[in-house]
Design a protein around this motif. Structure first.
Motif, PDB file in Angstrom:
ATOM      1  N   LYS A   1      18.049  -5.974 -27.807  1.00 39.52           N
ATOM      2  CA  LYS A   1      18.152  -4.570 -28.258  1.00 39.52           C
ATOM      3  C   LYS A   1      19.610  -4.116 -28.349  1.00 39.52           C
ATOM      4  O   LYS A   1      20.035  -3.564 -29.357  1.00 39.52           O
ATOM      5  CB  LYS A   1      17.400  -3.621 -27.295  1.00 39.52           C
ATOM      6  CG  LYS A   1      15.914  -3.878 -27.195  1.00 39.52           C
ATOM      7  CD  LYS A   1      15.233  -2.889 -26.264  1.00 39.52           C
ATOM      8  CE  LYS A   1      15.628  -2.989 -24.797  1.00 39.52           C
ATOM      9  NZ  LYS A   1      15.468  -4.323 -24.177  1.00 39.52           N
ATOM     10  N   THR A   2      20.371  -4.346 -27.281  1.00 40.61           N
ATOM     11  CA  THR A   2      21.747  -3.841 -27.261  1.00 40.61           C
ATOM     12  C   THR A   2      22.610  -4.580 -28.282  1.00 40.61           C
ATOM     13  O   THR A   2      23.386  -3.964 -29.014  1.00 40.61           O
ATOM     14  CB  THR A   2      22.347  -3.991 -25.847  1.00 40.61           C
ATOM     15  OG1 THR A   2      21.436  -3.422 -24.907  1.00 40.61           O
ATOM     16  CG2 THR A   2      23.666  -3.261 -25.740  1.00 40.61           C
ATOM     17  N   ARG A   3      22.429  -5.892 -28.375  1.00 46.02           N
ATOM     18  CA  ARG A   3      23.204  -6.687 -29.339  1.00 46.02           C
ATOM     19  C   ARG A   3      22.887  -6.240 -30.764  1.00 46.02           C
ATOM     20  O   ARG A   3      23.773  -6.152 -31.611  1.00 46.02           O
ATOM     21  CB  ARG A   3      22.874  -8.173 -29.140  1.00 46.02           C
ATOM     22  CG  ARG A   3      23.774  -9.138 -29.855  1.00 46.02           C
ATOM     23  CD  ARG A   3      25.094  -9.322 -29.142  1.00 46.02           C
ATOM     24  NE  ARG A   3      26.055 -10.048 -29.981  1.00 46.02           N
ATOM     25  CZ  ARG A   3      26.885  -9.481 -30.845  1.00 46.02           C
ATOM     26  NH1 ARG A   3      26.881  -8.164 -31.006  1.00 46.02           N
ATOM     27  NH2 ARG A   3      27.727 -10.196 -31.561  1.00 46.02           N
TER      28      ARG A   3
ATOM     29  N   LEU B   1      20.858   6.928 -26.633  1.00 43.77           N
ATOM     30  CA  LEU B   1      20.457   7.260 -25.266  1.00 43.77           C
ATOM     31  C   LEU B   1      20.002   5.944 -24.645  1.00 43.77           C
ATOM     32  O   LEU B   1      19.051   5.310 -25.119  1.00 43.77           O
ATOM     33  CB  LEU B   1      19.324   8.294 -25.273  1.00 43.77           C
ATOM     34  CG  LEU B   1      18.781   8.698 -23.897  1.00 43.77           C
ATOM     35  CD1 LEU B   1      19.879   9.295 -23.019  1.00 43.77           C
ATOM     36  CD2 LEU B   1      17.640   9.718 -24.060  1.00 43.77           C
ATOM     37  N   GLU B   2      20.723   5.534 -23.611  1.00 42.98           N
ATOM     38  CA  GLU B   2      20.568   4.191 -23.065  1.00 42.98           C
ATOM     39  C   GLU B   2      19.719   4.258 -21.792  1.00 42.98           C
ATOM     40  O   GLU B   2      20.165   4.827 -20.792  1.00 42.98           O
ATOM     41  CB  GLU B   2      21.989   3.684 -22.776  1.00 42.98           C
ATOM     42  CG  GLU B   2      22.096   2.263 -22.388  1.00 42.98           C
ATOM     43  CD  GLU B   2      21.454   1.319 -23.363  1.00 42.98           C
ATOM     44  OE1 GLU B   2      21.819   1.306 -24.536  1.00 42.98           O
ATOM     45  OE2 GLU B   2      20.554   0.593 -22.913  1.00 42.98           O
ATOM     46  N   GLY B   3      18.535   3.689 -21.824  1.00 39.40           N
ATOM     47  CA  GLY B   3      17.663   3.713 -20.654  1.00 39.40           C
ATOM     48  C   GLY B   3      17.740   2.417 -19.873  1.00 39.40           C
ATOM     49  O   GLY B   3      17.541   1.339 -20.428  1.00 39.40           O
TER      50      GLY B   3
ATOM     51  N   TYR C   1      25.805  -1.034 -17.992  1.00 42.84           N
ATOM     52  CA  TYR C   1      26.373  -2.183 -18.703  1.00 42.84           C
ATOM     53  C   TYR C   1      26.228  -2.039 -20.220  1.00 42.84           C
ATOM     54  O   TYR C   1      27.173  -2.250 -20.971  1.00 42.84           O
ATOM     55  CB  TYR C   1      25.692  -3.481 -18.235  1.00 42.84           C
ATOM     56  CG  TYR C   1      25.645  -3.612 -16.737  1.00 42.84           C
ATOM     57  CD1 TYR C   1      26.797  -3.967 -16.028  1.00 42.84           C
ATOM     58  CD2 TYR C   1      24.487  -3.349 -16.024  1.00 42.84           C
ATOM     59  CE1 TYR C   1      26.771  -4.063 -14.648  1.00 42.84           C
ATOM     60  CE2 TYR C   1      24.451  -3.439 -14.642  1.00 42.84           C
ATOM     61  CZ  TYR C   1      25.599  -3.791 -13.960  1.00 42.84           C
ATOM     62  OH  TYR C   1      25.578  -3.867 -12.590  1.00 42.84           O
ATOM     63  N   ASP C   2      24.995  -1.678 -20.665  1.00 44.30           N
ATOM     64  CA  ASP C   2      24.762  -1.573 -22.113  1.00 44.30           C
ATOM     65  C   ASP C   2      25.509  -0.382 -22.697  1.00 44.30           C
ATOM     66  O   ASP C   2      26.070  -0.468 -23.789  1.00 44.30           O
ATOM     67  CB  ASP C   2      23.254  -1.430 -22.388  1.00 44.30           C
ATOM     68  CG  ASP C   2      22.498  -2.713 -22.085  1.00 44.30           C
ATOM     69  OD1 ASP C   2      23.162  -3.727 -21.762  1.00 44.30           O
ATOM     70  OD2 ASP C   2      21.265  -2.696 -22.172  1.00 44.30           O
ATOM     71  N   ALA C   3      25.513   0.751 -21.961  1.00 44.92           N
ATOM     72  CA  ALA C   3      26.216   1.943 -22.457  1.00 44.92           C
ATOM     73  C   ALA C   3      27.704   1.635 -22.619  1.00 44.92           C
ATOM     74  O   ALA C   3      28.331   2.062 -23.597  1.00 44.92           O
ATOM     75  CB  ALA C   3      26.001   3.116 -21.497  1.00 44.92           C
TER      76      ALA C   3
ATOM     77  N   ILE D   1      17.002   5.635 -28.969  1.00 42.67           N
ATOM     78  CA  ILE D   1      16.759   5.552 -27.529  1.00 42.67           C
ATOM     79  C   ILE D   1      16.454   4.098 -27.190  1.00 42.67           C
ATOM     80  O   ILE D   1      15.433   3.554 -27.625  1.00 42.67           O
ATOM     81  CB  ILE D   1      15.573   6.452 -27.121  1.00 42.67           C
ATOM     82  CG1 ILE D   1      15.871   7.909 -27.494  1.00 42.67           C
ATOM     83  CG2 ILE D   1      15.288   6.311 -25.622  1.00 42.67           C
ATOM     84  CD1 ILE D   1      14.738   8.879 -27.187  1.00 42.67           C
ATOM     85  N   GLU D   2      17.363   3.432 -26.465  1.00 46.15           N
ATOM     86  CA  GLU D   2      17.073   2.057 -26.013  1.00 46.15           C
ATOM     87  C   GLU D   2      16.243   2.178 -24.744  1.00 46.15           C
ATOM     88  O   GLU D   2      16.731   2.585 -23.689  1.00 46.15           O
ATOM     89  CB  GLU D   2      18.350   1.240 -25.755  1.00 46.15           C
ATOM     90  CG  GLU D   2      17.963  -0.176 -25.315  1.00 46.15           C
ATOM     91  CD  GLU D   2      19.133  -1.145 -25.093  1.00 46.15           C
ATOM     92  OE1 GLU D   2      20.220  -0.945 -25.612  1.00 46.15           O
ATOM     93  OE2 GLU D   2      18.884  -2.141 -24.368  1.00 46.15           O
ATOM     94  N   ASN D   3      14.971   1.821 -24.855  1.00 46.79           N
ATOM     95  CA  ASN D   3      14.055   1.954 -23.727  1.00 46.79           C
ATOM     96  C   ASN D   3      14.327   0.871 -22.681  1.00 46.79           C
ATOM     97  O   ASN D   3      15.040  -0.097 -22.936  1.00 46.79           O
ATOM     98  CB  ASN D   3      12.612   1.861 -24.229  1.00 46.79           C
ATOM     99  CG  ASN D   3      11.670   2.767 -23.463  1.00 46.79           C
ATOM    100  OD1 ASN D   3      11.681   2.777 -22.235  1.00 46.79           O
ATOM    101  ND2 ASN D   3      10.870   3.533 -24.180  1.00 46.79           N
TER     102      ASN D   3
HETATM  103 MG   LIG Z   1      19.980  -3.690 -23.454  1.00 47.97          MG
END
Ligand SMILES: [Mg+2]
Ligand SMILES: Nc1nc2c(ncn2[C@@H]2O[C@H](COP(=O)(O)OP(=O)(O)O)[C@@H](O)[C@H]2O)c(=O)[nH]1
Length: 228
Positions: free
Chosen positions: A45-47, A66-68, A74-76, A123-125
């Motif tokens: 997802k993040t990549r 919005l990073e969950g 780390y991802d944010a 929104i990354e769940n």
């Molecule tokens: Mg991620």
């Protein structure tokens, strides 16, 4: 006894849907399209966001994330390098370390989001193949990411996740040559639980197919703002 348990679950989901509608009204008032990005942990997802959100401003869409996560940022931190607004939401901070985002958690983040200055909120769940599908958060659309390292059977084993989305991203196709994985079989399983669902085959690593995700995000943002 059994019936009581069912009732409690229904009540929790009803309460969630009420808050999700309030979130949706806030997003609509600001003309912001919201996409809920779901997958198992590590599907990419993040990549994918690092790839697909880069260049979105040039296509006329101002995005924020919005990073969950259960904990950490780390991802944010990774996504902040794109110079777009990124807000971290941790489920361990007062939310019991939940394995998904719910409408109330997203509501708590709304004051931190620059809604007046963006067109799209992704929104990354939290990475999970079961719970995120049960909890609407006020989104317009949902994306499910599955990577080719997870096996072709996942749509059959977790049908709700694959039914509750408008786009399926099949990620990590750069690894296909090293795997015993049948893409046609995955797509047939996908059609068995969600016939004809839109899908793209991509590699977040090489960038192959990522244009298709960017185009989908632009299209979805334009469509949602035309309806609002
Ligand atoms: Mg991620
Ligand atoms: N080979 C390959 N690795 C990928 C791809 N997408 C993501 N990864 C790797 O998979 C791991 C998990 O990715 P991440 O974006 O953090 O997944 P998330 O947990 O869903 O956000 C990282 O090591 C990524 O570099 C891809 O398309 N191909």
């Amino acid at each position: 006894m059994h019936r009581t348990k069912v009732r409690v679950v229904e009540d929790v989901l009803d309460a969630n849907n009420t808050i999700a509608r309030a979130n949706r009204e806030d997003f609509d008032r600001h003309g912001v399209t919201v996409v809920n990005l779901m997958s198992a942990p590590g599907a990419g997802k993040t990549r994918l966001l690092e790839r697909a959100l880069d260049g979105l401003a040039e296509a006329g869409v101002r995005a924020a994330v919005l990073e969950g996560d259960v904990q950490g940022s780390y991802d944010a931190d990774r996504l902040s390098l794109l110079h777009i607004p990124v807000v971290q939401l941790n489920t361990d901070g007062g939310f019991g370390g939940e394995c998904h985002l719910d409408a109330n958690m997203v509501r708590s983040a709304i004051p931190s989001l620059p809604l007046a200055d963006i067109d799209l909120l992704v929104i990354e769940n939290v990475g999970n193949l079961v719970c995120p599908a049960e909890f609407r958060v006020g989104e317009d659309a949902r994306i499910m990411v599955c990577s080719v390292t997870e096996g072709e059977d996942k749509p059959l084993k977790y049908p709700l996740m694959f039914r509750a989305c408008e786009l399926v991203i099949i990620n990590k196709i750069d690894l296909l040559e090293h795997l015993d994985f049948d893409l046609e079989r995955l797509e047939a399983n996908l059609d068995a639980v969600h016939p004809g669902v839109e899908r793209v085959r991509v590699s977040a690593r090489t960038g192959d197919g990522v244009d298709g995700i960017r185009e989908w995000l632009v299209r979805t943002t334009e469509r949602a703002s035309a309806v609002a």
